[in-house]
Design an enzyme around this catalytic site. Structure first.
Site, PDB file in Angstrom:
ATOM      1  CD  GLU A   1      45.329  42.965  41.676  1.00 58.62           C
ATOM      2  OE1 GLU A   1      45.274  43.966  40.927  1.00 58.62           O
ATOM      3  OE2 GLU A   1      44.667  41.927  41.484  1.00 58.62           O
TER       4      GLU A   1
ATOM      5  CG  ASP B   1      42.036  49.788  35.435  1.00 58.49           C
ATOM      6  OD1 ASP B   1      43.077  50.230  35.951  1.00 58.49           O
ATOM      7  OD2 ASP B   1      41.398  48.822  35.901  1.00 58.49           O
TER       8      ASP B   1
ATOM      9  CE  LYS C   1      43.502  50.511  38.872  1.00 63.31           C
ATOM     10  NZ  LYS C   1      43.973  49.294  38.185  1.00 63.31           N
TER      11      LYS C   1
ATOM     12  CG  ASP D   1      41.672  46.407  33.289  1.00 61.26           C
ATOM     13  OD1 ASP D   1      41.596  46.122  34.500  1.00 61.26           O
ATOM     14  OD2 ASP D   1      42.747  46.373  32.649  1.00 61.26           O
ATOM     15  CB  SER D   2      37.963  43.909  37.185  1.00 63.17           C
ATOM     16  OG  SER D   2      37.336  45.095  37.643  1.00 63.17           O
TER      17      SER D   2
ATOM     18  CD  GLU E   1      46.846  46.302  35.282  1.00 64.81           C
ATOM     19  OE1 GLU E   1      47.553  45.371  34.827  1.00 64.81           O
ATOM     20  OE2 GLU E   1      45.625  46.180  35.503  1.00 64.81           O
TER      21      GLU E   1
HETATM   22  O1  KIV Z   1      40.402  46.398  37.279  1.00 63.03           O
HETATM   23  C1  KIV Z   1      40.259  46.360  38.501  1.00 63.03           C
HETATM   24  O2  KIV Z   1      39.190  46.081  39.040  1.00 63.03           O
HETATM   25  C2  KIV Z   1      41.423  46.628  39.341  1.00 63.03           C
HETATM   26  C3  KIV Z   1      41.317  46.194  40.763  1.00 63.03           C
HETATM   27  C4  KIV Z   1      41.596  44.745  40.891  1.00 63.03           C
HETATM   28  C5  KIV Z   1      42.197  46.988  41.642  1.00 63.03           C
HETATM   29  O3  KIV Z   1      42.404  47.113  38.878  1.00 63.03           O
END
Ligand code: KIV
Length: 266
Positions: free
Chosen positions: A181, A84, A112, A45-46, A114
């Site tokens: 992280e 994500d 993934k 989600d970056s 968080e």
């Molecule tokens: O969203 C993302 O790119 C991430 C990385 C920072 C691990 O979760």
């Protein structure tokens, strides 16, 4: 390379060979990164920050993620696609199951999430329903407003103890992988030893089972022009993006990345 599966990643951990993961958001880079030997493409989600210019990952939606997963799937040459679940897409059990179905149907192989210990319940439910999960601990950018900024996590002993306990509890709940992280290298090393599942680090030292970076950061394309301490620009000294991607894979495999200057102490 033959298709990377969870079994491949578990074997890499057991053999001690480091796992190379990179964020990826489109078909062209999926092709280039998987051809370079990146084993896991993380549709992170970056993308909200590096593709869309937001100042955090919070505005990203499941529709955004599904769109980019589908693009990555079209270019991918055998890497495992991790996606994500974006902000609040797993706030309730119903939302979590519904959104995971959309992302898996778009082409992801693993999702993934968080959080911390509270992830045990969704992880268990997803594992029972055939969806492998990666639990993201430490600095969790979706919680930036609680954390008060993008800061190293686990430096205090109580925090470190809690993170070790969470990692073990999430493995027991059925997590297939952990991502740490911005945690001190010594803590990440202990967690990597304590669990049997692969542990991938970003700003978590060299002793994890693999590394991940944000694609745009490692190509020297940070929007702000400033990169976090844990980033290395792999374009330096290379004459093509393909060469930079290969240099990243080689550096992860040979454990020459991350170096001491990319790591955090306790
Ligand atoms: O969203 C993302 O790119 C991430 C990385 C920072 C691990 O979760």
């Amino acid at each position: 390379m033959s298709d990377v599966t969870l079994t491949t990643l578990q074997s890499l951990k057991q053999s001690g060979e480091k796992i190379a993961m990179l964020t990826c958001y489109d078909a062209t880079f999926a092709h280039a990164a998987s051809q370079a030997g990146v084993e896991v493409l993380l549709v992170g989600d970056s993308l909200g920050m590096v593709l869309l210019g937001h100042d955090s990952t919070l505005p990203v939606t499941v529709t955004d993620m599904a769109y980019h997963v589908a693009a990555v799937k079209r270019g991918n040459q055998g890497a495992l696609i991790l996606v994500d679940l974006p902000f609040m897409a797993y706030a309730t059990t119903e939302q979590c199951l519904h959104n995971c179905a959309l992302l898996m149907q778009a082409g992801a192989h693993m999702v993934k999430l968080e959080g911390a210990g509270w992830l045990a319940e969704p992880i268990r439910l997803l594992a029972e329903r055939g969806i492998p999960t990666c639990a993201h601990l430490g600095l969790t950018p979706q919680a930036v407003n609680i954390l008060g900024g993008y800061k190293v996590q686990g430096r205090q002993e109580a925090q470190a103890r809690q993170m070790r306990a969470d990692a073990i509890a999430l493995e027991q709940a059925g997590a297939a992988m952990l991502l740490l992280e911005c945690v001190p290298s010594s803590l990440a090393a202990e967690i990597s030893q304590a669990v049997k599942i692969p542990v991938i680090g970003i700003g978590a030292g060299a002793a994890t089972d693999g590394q991940v970076l944000v694609l745009h950061d490692m190509l020297g394309l940070a929007l702000s022009g400033r990169s976090p301490k844990f980033v290395k620009n792999f374009m330096t000294g290379q004459d093509s993006i393909a060469a930079a991607l290969s240099a990243y894979v080689q550096a992860v495999k040979s454990v020459s990345f991350p170096a001491a200057e990319h790591c955090f102490s306790a």
